[in-house]
Design an enzyme around this catalytic site. Structure first.
Site, PDB file in Angstrom:
ATOM      1  N   ASP A  14      36.432  34.841  40.272  1.00 52.71           N
ATOM      2  CA  ASP A  14      36.005  34.171  39.028  1.00 52.71           C
ATOM      3  C   ASP A  14      35.612  32.711  39.248  1.00 52.71           C
ATOM      4  O   ASP A  14      35.031  32.093  38.355  1.00 52.71           O
ATOM      5  CB  ASP A  14      37.111  34.251  37.972  1.00 52.71           C
ATOM      6  CG  ASP A  14      37.329  35.684  37.508  1.00 52.71           C
ATOM      7  OD1 ASP A  14      38.353  35.948  36.877  1.00 52.71           O
ATOM      8  OD2 ASP A  14      36.474  36.547  37.818  1.00 52.71           O
ATOM      9  N   CYS A  53      28.906  45.588  33.207  1.00 52.02           N
ATOM     10  CA  CYS A  53      28.297  44.366  32.677  1.00 52.02           C
ATOM     11  C   CYS A  53      27.393  43.843  33.788  1.00 52.02           C
ATOM     12  O   CYS A  53      27.242  44.472  34.828  1.00 52.02           O
ATOM     13  CB  CYS A  53      29.388  43.355  32.308  1.00 52.02           C
ATOM     14  SG  CYS A  53      30.320  42.798  33.709  1.00 52.02           S
ATOM     15  N   ARG A  68      31.690  48.391  37.156  1.00 53.15           N
ATOM     16  CA  ARG A  68      33.062  48.290  36.624  1.00 53.15           C
ATOM     17  C   ARG A  68      33.583  49.622  36.085  1.00 53.15           C
ATOM     18  O   ARG A  68      33.932  49.773  34.919  1.00 53.15           O
ATOM     19  CB  ARG A  68      33.129  47.188  35.587  1.00 53.15           C
ATOM     20  CG  ARG A  68      32.567  45.886  36.152  1.00 53.15           C
ATOM     21  CD  ARG A  68      32.748  44.700  35.280  1.00 53.15           C
ATOM     22  NE  ARG A  68      34.148  44.258  35.294  1.00 53.15           N
ATOM     23  CZ  ARG A  68      34.562  43.212  34.561  1.00 53.15           C
ATOM     24  NH1 ARG A  68      33.708  42.561  33.805  1.00 53.15           N
ATOM     25  NH2 ARG A  68      35.842  42.840  34.584  1.00 53.15           N
ATOM     26  N   ARG A 120      33.183  33.055  25.631  1.00 49.93           N
ATOM     27  CA  ARG A 120      34.095  34.199  25.794  1.00 49.93           C
ATOM     28  C   ARG A 120      35.391  33.766  26.473  1.00 49.93           C
ATOM     29  O   ARG A 120      36.446  34.371  26.278  1.00 49.93           O
ATOM     30  CB  ARG A 120      33.420  35.285  26.648  1.00 49.93           C
ATOM     31  CG  ARG A 120      32.345  36.065  25.937  1.00 49.93           C
ATOM     32  CD  ARG A 120      31.944  37.259  26.747  1.00 49.93           C
ATOM     33  NE  ARG A 120      33.151  38.008  27.149  1.00 49.93           N
ATOM     34  CZ  ARG A 120      33.170  38.908  28.130  1.00 49.93           C
ATOM     35  NH1 ARG A 120      32.061  39.146  28.815  1.00 49.93           N
ATOM     36  NH2 ARG A 120      34.271  39.554  28.434  1.00 49.93           N
ATOM     37  N   LYS A 124      43.016  33.235  29.461  1.00 45.34           N
ATOM     38  CA  LYS A 124      42.344  34.401  28.856  1.00 45.34           C
ATOM     39  C   LYS A 124      42.858  35.688  29.487  1.00 45.34           C
ATOM     40  O   LYS A 124      43.243  36.628  28.777  1.00 45.34           O
ATOM     41  CB  LYS A 124      40.839  34.299  29.063  1.00 45.34           C
ATOM     42  CG  LYS A 124      40.082  35.600  28.838  1.00 45.34           C
ATOM     43  CD  LYS A 124      38.592  35.455  28.993  1.00 45.34           C
ATOM     44  CE  LYS A 124      38.073  35.779  30.347  1.00 45.34           C
ATOM     45  NZ  LYS A 124      37.987  37.198  30.703  1.00 45.34           N
ATOM     46  N   ASN A 125      42.899  35.716  30.809  1.00 48.38           N
ATOM     47  CA  ASN A 125      43.195  36.986  31.487  1.00 48.38           C
ATOM     48  C   ASN A 125      44.676  37.328  31.504  1.00 48.38           C
ATOM     49  O   ASN A 125      45.056  38.429  31.874  1.00 48.38           O
ATOM     50  CB  ASN A 125      42.609  36.984  32.898  1.00 48.38           C
ATOM     51  CG  ASN A 125      41.088  37.024  32.851  1.00 48.38           C
ATOM     52  OD1 ASN A 125      40.502  37.251  31.788  1.00 48.38           O
ATOM     53  ND2 ASN A 125      40.451  36.754  33.971  1.00 48.38           N
TER      54      ASN A 125
HETATM   55  C1  EPZ Z   1      39.979  41.429  35.870  1.00 50.35           C
HETATM   56  O1  EPZ Z   1      38.917  42.361  35.688  1.00 50.35           O
HETATM   57  C2  EPZ Z   1      39.539  40.147  35.187  1.00 50.35           C
HETATM   58  N1  EPZ Z   1      39.352  40.386  33.766  1.00 50.35           N
HETATM   59  C3  EPZ Z   1      38.235  39.645  35.818  1.00 50.35           C
HETATM   60  O2  EPZ Z   1      37.900  38.407  35.200  1.00 50.35           O
HETATM   61  C4  EPZ Z   1      38.483  39.394  37.304  1.00 50.35           C
HETATM   62  O3  EPZ Z   1      37.265  39.000  37.911  1.00 50.35           O
HETATM   63  C5  EPZ Z   1      38.990  40.685  37.961  1.00 50.35           C
HETATM   64  O4  EPZ Z   1      40.176  41.146  37.266  1.00 50.35           O
HETATM   65  C6  EPZ Z   1      39.326  40.485  39.433  1.00 50.35           C
HETATM   66  O5  EPZ Z   1      40.288  39.505  39.568  1.00 50.35           O
HETATM   67  C7  EPZ Z   1      40.429  40.382  32.942  1.00 50.35           C
HETATM   68  O6  EPZ Z   1      41.554  40.223  33.374  1.00 50.35           O
HETATM   69  C8  EPZ Z   1      40.157  40.585  31.494  1.00 50.35           C
HETATM   70  P1  EPZ Z   1      39.468  44.891  38.756  1.00 50.35           P
HETATM   71  P2  EPZ Z   1      39.121  43.922  36.087  1.00 50.35           P
HETATM   72  O7  EPZ Z   1      39.878  46.150  38.088  1.00 50.35           O
HETATM   73  O8  EPZ Z   1      40.494  44.345  35.714  1.00 50.35           O
HETATM   74  C9  EPZ Z   1      36.429  47.864  40.884  1.00 50.35           C
HETATM   75  C10 EPZ Z   1      36.528  36.884  34.085  1.00 50.35           C
HETATM   76  O9  EPZ Z   1      35.505  36.278  34.440  1.00 50.35           O
HETATM   77  N2  EPZ Z   1      37.134  48.916  40.141  1.00 50.35           N
HETATM   78  O10 EPZ Z   1      40.430  44.205  39.677  1.00 50.35           O
HETATM   79  O11 EPZ Z   1      37.997  44.685  35.552  1.00 50.35           O
HETATM   80  C11 EPZ Z   1      35.595  46.999  39.954  1.00 50.35           C
HETATM   81  O12 EPZ Z   1      34.350  47.601  39.709  1.00 50.35           O
HETATM   82  C12 EPZ Z   1      36.681  38.347  34.426  1.00 50.35           C
HETATM   83  O13 EPZ Z   1      37.486  36.371  33.456  1.00 50.35           O
HETATM   84  C13 EPZ Z   1      36.806  50.246  40.375  1.00 50.35           C
HETATM   85  O14 EPZ Z   1      35.937  50.556  41.196  1.00 50.35           O
HETATM   86  O15 EPZ Z   1      39.007  43.817  37.678  1.00 50.35           O
HETATM   87  C14 EPZ Z   1      35.481  45.699  40.713  1.00 50.35           C
HETATM   88  O16 EPZ Z   1      34.419  45.802  41.643  1.00 50.35           O
HETATM   89  C15 EPZ Z   1      35.480  38.898  35.188  1.00 50.35           C
HETATM   90  N3  EPZ Z   1      37.446  51.227  39.674  1.00 50.35           N
HETATM   91  C16 EPZ Z   1      36.814  45.603  41.455  1.00 50.35           C
HETATM   92  O17 EPZ Z   1      37.353  46.941  41.462  1.00 50.35           O
HETATM   93  C17 EPZ Z   1      38.423  50.931  38.740  1.00 50.35           C
HETATM   94  O18 EPZ Z   1      38.983  51.861  38.133  1.00 50.35           O
HETATM   95  C18 EPZ Z   1      37.811  44.661  40.792  1.00 50.35           C
HETATM   96  O19 EPZ Z   1      38.071  45.161  39.500  1.00 50.35           O
HETATM   97  C19 EPZ Z   1      38.733  49.573  38.508  1.00 50.35           C
HETATM   98  C20 EPZ Z   1      38.089  48.586  39.224  1.00 50.35           C
END
Ligand code: EPZ
Length: 416
Positions: free
Chosen positions: A305, A116, A121, A397, A22-23
């Protein structure tokens, strides 16, 4: 009904094939917007998040068609740069279209993807990075307009290796004027898959898989045929099911090279793991020993995850353990329902203090988000009696057909 029914407590036996990631496929679908023509993507999981991305692309004027697990996207006539608020907030990964739309149309109008249940996020890291590349961002209420007549290559250092922000910078950089140097980039395998897809389309980049990417803007990209790699999180979820319920399973296509931290934890707890080029075998012939401490980290640490599915494993292991969540601020939602099943887990800030119990008991529980829902399915496999998981749609999802897969592993599971 939107539920799953499981009669648990039996050992798992069997094998199942792991679906496409998915990711990995979501940013790749966004990347098709950078290619004026048709892209054919094989091994694409038929999951709700992909269907949602399909709707977003179709809303931008891109016809999409399916043949089995092969999706074809034709972006030749892409003609819009607006995404409606509801469609963006419904799926956070729609924010990946931001970088692609800027690369293709030079403008994007969208709403903030919003948080969410697992966390707020925000997208501040995305927007700061894109501003360095010459993007003007005008914020109005819940919407914002991002505008860049010509994206400029830049030196960008992320304050945190955000997966989504890394993907957005890559998508904005491949057709930009000049070179982008991205420091502290995320290194997840899904980033590598995106870079492989773009390289096959003609992008010019170095450092793929490392925390430092050098991306030289090119004039244009060409059509690609690409096969999505297997989903490491789905594979890890099914490993957790065997670790919780016991038994002997084989996961075809499971990417062992992307699951090092998970395999290490499994072996430390007493699992017998077999790895070959076909996939991963795992034998769990007795109650596992507790892991004293496990924390989630960015790749290649233990993946956030798989935190909830692993919590179930630790809840049934012999002894006590601490599970620390370091990526999202609210990813212990499933603990309440696991407690209803008999688990002994106490949350203090970002740590779960887990005392292993011998059995869990089936009852009616409710999924609240994707991976917590999957963890309830793992718990139901181990629990004595019947478990009913409501809100199956959260699980759908990310899991193409969790009932089919777990049934192939010997579970008594059906949709209700
Ligand atoms: C991706 O989400 C994945 N989703 C998530 O999988 C996964 O948990 C996550 O990466 C971490 O590996 C997809 O790829 C579609 P991040 P993403 O930006 O890109 C903070 C699943 O279950 N942050 O690395 O949103 C954020 O709030 C999903 O398949 C900021 O503060 O993850 C979080 O606490 C869930 N500001 C942390 O960083 C920003 O601008 C990690 O977020 C961006 C992120």
């Amino acid at each position: 009904m939107d539920s799953i029914h499981i009669y648990g407590g039996n050992l798992l036996r069997g094998e199942t094939r792991i679906q496409g990631s998915k990711n990995a496929v979501l940013p790749i679908l966004a990347a098709t917007l950078l290619i004026k023509g048709s892209c054919v993507i094989k091994n694409c999981p038929r999951i709700a998040d992909v269907y949602h991305m399909q709707n977003l692309l179709q809303g931008l004027g891109c016809p999409v068609s399916w043949a089995g697990n092969t999706i074809t996207v034709n972006t030749a006539q892409a003609n819009d740069n607006r995404m409606s608020g509801e469609s963006v907030t419904r799926m956070r990964s729609s924010v990946m279209l931001l970088g692609a739309m800027l690369g293709r149309m030079g403008e994007a109008v969208m709403s903030y993807p919003g948080g969410c249940v697992i966390g707020k996020r925000p997208i501040d890291i995305h927007l700061t990075a894109l501003r360095k590349m010459g993007v003007e961002i005008v914020e109005e209420d819940q919407m914002f307009t991002a505008h860049a007549p010509r994206l400029q290559g830049a030196e960008v250092k992320l304050p945190f290796p955000s997966v989504g922000a890394t993907e957005n910078v890559i998508l904005a950089a491949v057709l930009a004027e000049g070179t982008t140097i991205l420091e502290n980039a995320a290194k997840e395998p899904e980033i590598v898959a995106l870079c492989e897809f773009l390289t096959e389309a003609g992008a010019d980049m170095e450092g793929i898989g490392s925390g430092r990417l050098v991306i030289r803007g090119v004039e244009g990209l060409h059509e690609v045929k690409y096969t999505v790699p297997a989903d490491r999180i789905v594979a890890g979820t099914y490993m957790a099911a065997a670790m919780a319920a016991g038994g002997s399973i084989f996961l075809e296509q499971a990417p062992a090279d992307q699951l090092g931290a998970v395999l290490e934890a499994a072996e430390k707890m007493g699992c017998c793991v077999t790895i070959n080029k076909e996939g991963i075998g795992i034998d769990v012939l007795r109650r596992l020993k507790a892991l004293p401490y496990l924390k989630t980290e960015v790749y290649d640490g233990f993946p956030t995850d798989l935190q909830s599915p692993m919590m179930v494993v630790m809840a049934l292991a012999e002894g006590q353990g601490i599970l620390e969540e370091n990526i999202f601020e609210n990813r212990f939602r499933v603990v309440g329902d696991l407690g209803k099943m008999g688990a002994d887990i106490e949350i203090v800030k970002n740590k779960a203090y887990i005392k292993g119990v011998e059995t869990l008991t089936g009852t009616v529980v409710e999924a609240e988000e994707l991976r917590g829902g999957a963890a309830l399915a793992v718990a139901g496999m181990a629990a004595v009696g019947r478990t009913v998981i409501k809100n199956r749609h959260f699980i759908e999802r990310g899991y193409e057909n969790i009932c089919r897969d777990l049934r192939e592993l010997g579970a008594d599971i059906s949709i209700g």
